[in-house]
Write a protein that holds these residues in place. Structure first.
Motif, PDB file in Angstrom:
ATOM      1  N   VAL A   1       0.894  -1.237   0.027  1.00 20.22           N
ATOM      2  CA  VAL A   1       0.045   0.221   0.091  1.00 20.22           C
ATOM      3  C   VAL A   1       0.690   1.171   0.060  1.00 20.22           C
ATOM      4  N   ALA A   2       1.830   1.328   0.802  1.00 16.55           N
ATOM      5  CA  ALA A   2       2.503   2.651   0.959  1.00 16.55           C
ATOM      6  C   ALA A   2       3.753   2.255   1.813  1.00 16.55           C
ATOM      7  N   PRO A   3       5.054   2.142   0.973  1.00 18.59           N
ATOM      8  CA  PRO A   3       6.320   2.052   1.615  1.00 18.59           C
ATOM      9  C   PRO A   3       6.558   3.099   2.816  1.00 18.59           C
ATOM     10  N   VAL A   4       7.122   2.877   3.856  1.00 23.06           N
ATOM     11  CA  VAL A   4       7.299   3.891   5.145  1.00 23.06           C
ATOM     12  C   VAL A   4       8.865   4.363   4.822  1.00 23.06           C
ATOM     13  N   VAL A   5       9.104   5.422   4.657  1.00 23.51           N
ATOM     14  CA  VAL A   5      10.219   6.153   4.201  1.00 23.51           C
ATOM     15  C   VAL A   5      10.358   7.300   5.360  1.00 23.51           C
ATOM     16  N   SER A   6      11.840   7.255   5.808  1.00 23.47           N
ATOM     17  CA  SER A   6      12.440   8.305   6.511  1.00 23.47           C
ATOM     18  C   SER A   6      13.408   9.227   5.678  1.00 23.47           C
ATOM     19  N   VAL A   7      13.311  10.424   5.847  1.00 20.94           N
ATOM     20  CA  VAL A   7      14.336  11.295   5.487  1.00 20.94           C
ATOM     21  C   VAL A   7      14.766  12.210   6.473  1.00 20.94           C
ATOM     22  N   SER A   8      16.046  12.707   6.178  1.00 19.60           N
ATOM     23  CA  SER A   8      16.688  13.795   7.215  1.00 19.60           C
ATOM     24  C   SER A   8      16.543  15.298   6.835  1.00 19.60           C
ATOM     25  N   GLU A   9      16.201  15.425   5.436  1.00 20.71           N
ATOM     26  CA  GLU A   9      16.086  16.855   5.044  1.00 20.71           C
ATOM     27  C   GLU A   9      14.784  16.815   4.024  1.00 20.71           C
ATOM     28  N   ALA A  10      14.224  17.874   3.937  1.00 23.17           N
ATOM     29  CA  ALA A  10      12.936  18.085   3.189  1.00 23.17           C
ATOM     30  C   ALA A  10      13.211  17.889   1.593  1.00 23.17           C
ATOM     31  N   HIS A  11      14.305  18.211   1.165  1.00 21.89           N
ATOM     32  CA  HIS A  11      14.442  18.340  -0.444  1.00 21.89           C
ATOM     33  C   HIS A  11      14.622  16.689  -0.695  1.00 21.89           C
ATOM     34  N   GLN A  12      15.055  15.800   0.175  1.00 21.11           N
ATOM     35  CA  GLN A  12      15.168  14.510  -0.130  1.00 21.11           C
ATOM     36  C   GLN A  12      13.661  13.908  -0.578  1.00 21.11           C
ATOM     37  N   LEU A  13      12.556  14.464   0.031  1.00 16.96           N
ATOM     38  CA  LEU A  13      11.089  13.872  -0.373  1.00 16.96           C
ATOM     39  C   LEU A  13      10.902  14.025  -1.901  1.00 16.96           C
ATOM     40  N   ASP A  14      11.534  14.918  -2.611  1.00 15.25           N
ATOM     41  CA  ASP A  14      11.279  15.119  -3.995  1.00 15.25           C
ATOM     42  C   ASP A  14      11.267  13.873  -4.978  1.00 15.25           C
ATOM     43  N   GLU A  15      12.643  13.102  -4.421  1.00 14.40           N
ATOM     44  CA  GLU A  15      12.871  11.929  -5.071  1.00 14.40           C
ATOM     45  C   GLU A  15      11.695  10.753  -4.629  1.00 14.40           C
ATOM     46  N   VAL A  16      11.518  10.849  -3.307  1.00 12.50           N
ATOM     47  CA  VAL A  16      10.620  10.025  -2.785  1.00 12.50           C
ATOM     48  C   VAL A  16       9.247   9.940  -3.192  1.00 12.50           C
ATOM     49  N   MET A  17       8.884  11.148  -3.185  1.00 12.09           N
ATOM     50  CA  MET A  17       7.341  11.572  -3.561  1.00 12.09           C
ATOM     51  C   MET A  17       7.181  11.145  -5.333  1.00 12.09           C
ATOM     52  N   ALA A  18       8.136  11.181  -5.799  1.00 11.37           N
ATOM     53  CA  ALA A  18       7.865  10.756  -7.514  1.00 11.37           C
ATOM     54  C   ALA A  18       7.600   9.386  -7.630  1.00 11.37           C
ATOM     55  N   ALA A  19       7.959   8.536  -6.827  1.00 12.29           N
ATOM     56  CA  ALA A  19       7.703   7.065  -6.852  1.00 12.29           C
ATOM     57  C   ALA A  19       6.593   6.749  -7.421  1.00 12.29           C
ATOM     58  N   PRO A  20       5.291   7.090  -6.809  1.00 12.32           N
ATOM     59  CA  PRO A  20       4.045   6.573  -7.402  1.00 12.32           C
ATOM     60  C   PRO A  20       3.792   6.929  -8.693  1.00 12.32           C
ATOM     61  N   SER A  21       4.332   7.809  -9.426  1.00 14.11           N
ATOM     62  CA  SER A  21       4.385   8.460 -10.712  1.00 14.11           C
ATOM     63  C   SER A  21       4.971   7.593 -11.600  1.00 14.11           C
ATOM     64  N   LEU A  22       6.027   7.025 -11.233  1.00 11.55           N
ATOM     65  CA  LEU A  22       7.259   6.378 -12.138  1.00 11.55           C
ATOM     66  C   LEU A  22       6.328   4.838 -12.492  1.00 11.55           C
ATOM     67  N   ALA A  23       6.175   4.881 -13.746  1.00  4.82           N
ATOM     68  CA  ALA A  23       5.807   3.335 -14.371  1.00  4.82           C
ATOM     69  C   ALA A  23       6.938   2.791 -14.718  1.00  4.82           C
ATOM     70  N   LEU A  24       7.212   1.292 -14.059  1.00  3.25           N
ATOM     71  CA  LEU A  24       7.987   0.459 -14.306  1.00  3.25           C
ATOM     72  C   LEU A  24       7.577  -0.502 -15.259  1.00  3.25           C
ATOM     73  N   GLY A  25       8.473  -0.657 -16.409  1.00  2.00           N
ATOM     74  CA  GLY A  25       8.008  -1.638 -17.380  1.00  2.00           C
ATOM     75  C   GLY A  25       8.225  -2.906 -17.227  1.00  2.00           C
ATOM     76  N   ARG A  26       7.504  -3.962 -17.640  1.00  2.00           N
ATOM     77  CA  ARG A  26       7.872  -5.393 -17.547  1.00  2.00           C
ATOM     78  C   ARG A  26       9.327  -5.729 -17.564  1.00  2.00           C
ATOM     79  N   HIS A  27      10.075  -5.272 -18.356  1.00  2.00           N
ATOM     80  CA  HIS A  27      11.495  -5.448 -18.474  1.00  2.00           C
ATOM     81  C   HIS A  27      12.222  -4.890 -17.699  1.00  2.00           C
ATOM     82  N   HIS A  28      11.723  -3.679 -17.127  1.00  2.00           N
ATOM     83  CA  HIS A  28      12.464  -2.991 -15.646  1.00  2.00           C
ATOM     84  C   HIS A  28      12.342  -3.887 -14.473  1.00  2.00           C
ATOM     85  N   LEU A  29      11.074  -4.413 -14.442  1.00  2.00           N
ATOM     86  CA  LEU A  29      10.828  -5.158 -13.046  1.00  2.00           C
ATOM     87  C   LEU A  29      11.773  -6.544 -13.338  1.00  2.00           C
ATOM     88  N   THR A  30      11.788  -7.110 -14.507  1.00  2.00           N
ATOM     89  CA  THR A  30      12.641  -8.274 -14.472  1.00  2.00           C
ATOM     90  C   THR A  30      13.981  -8.144 -14.320  1.00  2.00           C
TER      91      THR A  30
END
Length: 328
Positions: free
Chosen positions: A290-319
């Motif tokens: 449902v939702a991976p639990v992620v800890s960050v130490s600085e606010a700017h690190q969230l930009d990479e973290v919060m981009a994950a749900p919008s990133l579509a991995l192809g079948r070949h990437h997952l493999t």
């Protein structure tokens, strides 16, 4: 922002050009959340008041709704800081708040008395009347499951807890808890927190995954970025020394660990993403997560973290990622 309690299906994504992010249901419950949870483990410990406020503000700005803490984090200071921030911002109704009990030295274990006292203290520190998701932070085998389940059910009936789940429970104990809940006619667990990521796959996939599916549990992987190793910043002994995380990350500088990083590098380059974003996107592709639990130490690190749900991995990437992280 839309109220997570009301079952919102979509939330604006971290970037203006990305597709909207579908919120996910927490097991069989009506609770729906943005598919990443912010951990409060650093709040009041390595993150002071101003840093914590900046992190929480950025999390909300990027569409977050699910905040995860524990009564044992920084001796309760994490809950206090989250509660103070919610009160200042007036955001309680727009958030899903989870906390964990069982490890605090003030109210250790999961006896009925400890459960009642721990939840009362957490409600006070958070400044709320209800905890959305209460996790049993330990499996207290010194206390009958029936006693713990009955105590939690009373809190749910009283409206002080909305739903609950387990953490660090074995598959057998999760099954025992479900059977006991049925016999007692009390609320069952609806969620599971566990150590799960590209590096740490065996514990979950060898038994917990099957039981999570059988019991319809929503899965919230903890240590989703494995202490920063799955961000790609630890690739040599020099990196460990420079970032001061030698003991925590050194064990992953193995042939398998480097192989996983190289696979992440290739997928990230192909998708014009970061290693951290790809690592979390892989977790979000797994059944029942449902939702991976992620800890960050600085606010700017969230930009990479919060981009994950919008990133579509192809079948070949997952493999490629599955093969690189296979346990061998």
């Amino acid at each position: 922002m839309t109220d997570s309690r009301g079952g919102a299906d979509l939330m604006a994504s971290p970037t203006a050009t990305a597709a909207p992010v579908a919120w996910r249901s927490l097991g069989p419950s009506p609770i729906r959340v943005f598919p990443l949870a912010l951990s409060g483990t650093t709040f009041g410990w390595t993150a002071d008041e101003s840093t914590t406020t900046a992190i929480l503000d950025r999390f909300i700005e990027l569409g977050g709704s699910f905040i995860d803490t524990a009564d044992s984090y920084a001796g309760g200071r994490s809950e206090i800081m989250i509660g103070n921030w919610m009160r200042r911002r007036g955001l309680r109704d727009r958030l899903t708040i989870a906390t964990k009990i069982g490890k605090s030295p003030d109210n250790p274990g999961l006896s009925a008395r400890a459960v009642e006292a721990a939840v009362t203290a957490s409600l006070d520190r958070l400044g709320v009347t209800m905890i959305d998701v209460l996790y049993l932070h330990i499996d207290d085998d010194a206390v009958p499951l029936e006693e713990t389940l009955a105590a939690v059910d009373e809190l749910i009936r009283d409206g002080r807890v909305r739903a609950f789940g387990g953490s660090h429970h074995t598959p057998d104990r999760l099954l025992e808890a479900r059977i006991a809940a049925g016999q007692l006619s009390v609320a069952p667990m609806i969620a599971l927190q566990n150590h799960y990521n590209l590096i740490q796959r065996t514990e979950y996939e060898s038994g917990l995954a099957r039981v999570a599916a059988q019991l319809d549990l929503g899965v919230m992987p903890r240590f989703a970025l494995e202490g920063g190793f799955l961000t790609g910043k630890y690739r040599s002994r020099a990196d460990l020394e420079r970032h001061g995380r030698g003991l925590e990350a050194a064990k992953h500088l193995t042939r398998r660990g480097i192989r996983i990083l190289h696979a992440l590098d290739r997928v990230a380059a192909d998708l014009d993403a970061t290693v951290a974003t790809v690592s979390l996107a892989w977790l979000l592709s797994r059944p029942r997560v449902v939702a991976p639990v992620v800890s960050v130490s600085e606010a700017h690190q969230l930009d990479e973290v919060m981009a994950a749900p919008s990133l579509a991995l192809g079948r070949h990437h997952l493999t490629e990622l599955d093969r690189a992280s296979a346990q061998r």
